[in-house]
Every structure is written in structure tokens, then in C-alpha cells.
Design an enzyme around this catalytic site. Sequence first.
Site, mmCIF file in Angstrom:
data_model
loop_
_atom_site.group_PDB
_atom_site.id
_atom_site.type_symbol
_atom_site.label_atom_id
_atom_site.label_comp_id
_atom_site.label_asym_id
_atom_site.label_seq_id
_atom_site.Cartn_x
_atom_site.Cartn_y
_atom_site.Cartn_z
ATOM 1 N N LYS A 103 29.705 66.979 7.599
ATOM 2 C CA LYS A 103 29.060 67.845 6.606
ATOM 3 C C LYS A 103 29.951 69.001 6.154
ATOM 4 O O LYS A 103 29.844 69.479 5.032
ATOM 5 C CB LYS A 103 27.729 68.375 7.146
ATOM 6 C CG LYS A 103 26.650 67.311 7.132
ATOM 7 C CD LYS A 103 25.274 67.905 7.297
ATOM 8 C CE LYS A 103 24.206 66.855 7.085
ATOM 9 N NZ LYS A 103 24.089 65.952 8.268
ATOM 10 N N GLU A 125 19.515 74.067 1.527
ATOM 11 C CA GLU A 125 18.382 73.558 2.288
ATOM 12 C C GLU A 125 18.912 72.948 3.574
ATOM 13 O O GLU A 125 20.072 72.549 3.633
ATOM 14 C CB GLU A 125 17.663 72.477 1.488
ATOM 15 C CG GLU A 125 18.329 71.082 1.522
ATOM 16 C CD GLU A 125 19.727 71.008 0.877
ATOM 17 O OE1 GLU A 125 20.055 71.899 0.055
ATOM 18 O OE2 GLU A 125 20.495 70.084 1.220
ATOM 19 N N SER A 394 29.995 59.569 12.164
ATOM 20 C CA SER A 394 29.740 60.745 11.318
ATOM 21 C C SER A 394 29.673 62.060 12.100
ATOM 22 O O SER A 394 29.933 63.118 11.542
ATOM 23 C CB SER A 394 28.465 60.542 10.504
ATOM 24 O OG SER A 394 27.373 60.230 11.349
HETATM 25 C C1 PLP Z 1 23.342 64.836 8.308
HETATM 26 C C2 PLP Z 1 23.989 63.769 9.077
HETATM 27 C C3 PLP Z 1 23.938 62.422 8.658
HETATM 28 C C4 PLP Z 1 23.162 61.961 7.470
HETATM 29 O O1 PLP Z 1 23.531 62.480 6.252
HETATM 30 P P1 PLP Z 1 24.328 61.635 5.169
HETATM 31 O O2 PLP Z 1 24.277 62.472 3.948
HETATM 32 O O3 PLP Z 1 23.595 60.319 5.002
HETATM 33 O O4 PLP Z 1 25.689 61.419 5.693
HETATM 34 C C5 PLP Z 1 24.643 61.486 9.396
HETATM 35 N N1 PLP Z 1 25.327 61.828 10.517
HETATM 36 C C6 PLP Z 1 25.391 63.103 10.952
HETATM 37 C C7 PLP Z 1 26.174 63.411 12.184
HETATM 38 C C8 PLP Z 1 24.724 64.119 10.244
HETATM 39 O O5 PLP Z 1 24.790 65.387 10.697
#
Ligand code: PLP
Length: 412
Positions: A103, A125, A394
Site C-alpha cells: 500500500k 478512508e 502483498s
Molecule cells: C489492503 C491489502 C490487500 C487488498 O487490497 P488490494 O487493493 O486488493 O491490493 C491485500 N493485501 C494486503 C497485505 C493488504 O494490506
Amino acid sequence: MQTQNQTEKTYQHNLYPDERGRFGDFGGKFVPESLMAALAELEAAYDESLTDEAFQAELRSQLSSFVGRPTTLHYVPRFSELVGSGVKIYLKREDLAHTGAHKINNALGQGLLAKRMGKKRIIAETGAGQHGVATATVCAMLGLDCIIYMGEVDIQRQSLNVFRMKLLGAEVRPVSSGTKTLKDAINEAIRDWVTNVETTFYLFGTAAGPHPYPRIVRDFQSVIGIEARKQILAQEGRLPDSIYACIGGGSNAIGIFYPFADAKEVKLIGVEAGGTSLEAGHHAATLVMGKPGVLHGTLSYLIQDEDGQVLDTHSISAGLDYPGVGPEHSYLKDTGRASYVSASDETALRGLQVLSRTEGIIPALESAHALGYVLEQGEKGLLTPNSLIVINLSGRGDKDMNTVAKALNVNL
Ligand SMILES: *Cc1c(COP(=O)(O)O)cnc(C)c1O
């Protein structure tokens, strides 16, 4: 074999959206008249920033020294072995980025853009609090005022992230309308933006919302796929056969998919939150179970009932618990360029435990949906033998330890 230059070109070339912000039929700007000028101003500023060498140099420099990029593309032999069929799996390690997830890539890019536009008041948000923390982090570093809208229910569930945001100097504003969760926080942030549009930059957290946000967020997150493409070529001498990523609003997935979109031989697979079952109210599998509709300014797949009422969603991972999805994914689904599947809470929990034990990496519950899905496909013998697979990791799992302990009936 592709060269580094071709990789760069892929990124520069804007395949879509068109000038109306449409990805095929999806996307667009479904907002009150009072926001049209603000979106046009944002779009113009963003377009200028693309050829502003000083801006691009600062972005590159902060991605390197503040965020810690490039993140590694890491081979996981013991996890691959368990998946079976001779597959070779690499993880794109966004868990190693500052604040522990992807993020920050988008928060930094938009923060620098706000500064370039002379806007010193940032609003955002947040649901689980991860985007709020990334935004507060960037605002502290850049010296910008930061106000985070968050549903009251989420504030209670995510008290540690609320504390983090406050330590970072942000003001957290509770939202008590609707279900008091993410979609209500977005509505409130939009309301603030309408009122304070002259001085305020709305730092949107995922690849959804009205044009130009889906494009801006995709471009800032594309650093993931640009790096991964160079890295897999350097490490394996070829492109992967398939790439998997989890999908909430779709930003980490589109960030790794987009720089491979032109390489038709690379399969792109998005993994949504299947929750406890695919019955209404028990999941957040928007592309798998939803139908097209308008939410938060964009036309995209949406979890809704017959009358177009947005339905409640559920996922063990708060970051995937959103009834909408970015319009580019709806387009990739309908054109068949990408495919979308779901993984249950249980599958994700298994993915998290297996990766932790075999590779010494505790993944975020969100990312664990993609890991668990690949693991189960492998066990069922459904993966192409000897294929080369990249999974986007992610984020890291530290934030999820209370949830995981509870799900495993462990008292901390
Ligand atoms: C917020 C988040 C997501 C989901 O958000 P996307 O916009 O779909 O990427 C996925 N993995 C992590 C670690 C997150 O913090």
C-alpha cells in the site's frame, strides 16, 4: 528473450483506460457534479507529472530509500515441493516494503502528487487500517496534514492501527453511518472532499473509485510488476507461466498484472475472498459472484441483490472485505485476459500456516488466499506440471496474529 528496454516500454504505454476513463464498458466517473472539476484537476496534474523529470526522480529516490525498493523476487523451494507437479514458485516480496505491504507504493506516489499540486490537507478512508497507516506514514514524511475516515466498527476491531495512525500524527475521524465499515468511510471521505475541494487531496487506497483513480493507483503499483518482470528474466531467463495475486479492491493484483498484460502467454489469476461459503453475506468474491453496477464512482462488478442493494460481505482478512472491485479487473475478466477464482477463509489459514512452516515467512491473511489457492490446486493435480509460477506476497502477517490465533483456538 525480452530486454529491459521492452519492459520499460510496456509500462509507459497506457493500454487503457481511454480518455473517458473507460476500460471497455467499465470505469468512468459516476460522481456529483461538484467533484467533476476536482477529478479533472487531478487528471491534468497526474498527466503533467508523468513527464516531469524532477517529480519522477523524487518518486524513484523515495521508493528506494524510504520504501526499500526493489523488493526481492524470492524462490521458495520447500513450498514448491509441497505444491507438487514439479512447479517452481517465486514470491514477490511486498511484505519487505516499509510498513509491511504494497500500500505504501500508492500512498507515496499520491502524497508526492498532492505536494506537487500544492495541497497540504490529505484525506483518506481506511477499513482494516492498513491504507490509513500507509497514508499517515507518507504524510508524516512529507509534512502534510492527514485526516483518516474510519468506520466505528473498524476502529474497535483495529485499535492497534488506530494507535499507529495517531502516533504518526494523523487525525482519525470515526464514521457512524451505515454498517460503520469501509464503504461508509469512503462515502464520508467523498463528502469531505466535496466540501473542501480547494485545499484537499483525496488519497484513495485501491485501484477503484472514479477516473482517474483506477489508472493512477495502477500506475503507482505497477512498480511491483515492472520489477518482477526484470527479476524473473534475470533469474530464470524467461517470463513466468502464471501469476497469482489476491484481490480486495484489486491494487496489488493490477500492480503485478499490468506490466505483463501484453505478454499473452502469461496467465493472470486473481484470488478473491471466498469467506465461509459462496452464499450471499458470507464472502467477498466480487468478480466470481457479483454483477456489474455502480459503487463509489465507478462501474464495475459489485456484490448486490436483485434490486441493486449492496450486500454485506465477509472475509477472515479485513483487507479483502470490500463489495466492489477495480474496473480494470472487470475488463480483464470479461475479455478473458485474466481469470478470477476464490479461496475460503480455511484455505487462506492453511496457506498462511504452510508458508510460515516451510519458508520462514508469515504472510498477511490477504496474500495467504493466493498461497492457499495454489497449494490446493497443486494437491489436486490441477497445475501445469513443471510450470513457473509467481505469487504476489502483498504483505506480512504480523497484523493478523490475533485473528489467526482466534481462528486456531489459541489464547494469546
Ligand atoms: C489492503 C491489502 C490487500 C487488498 O487490497 P488490494 O487493493 O486488493 O491490493 C491485500 N493485501 C494486503 C497485505 C493488504 O494490506
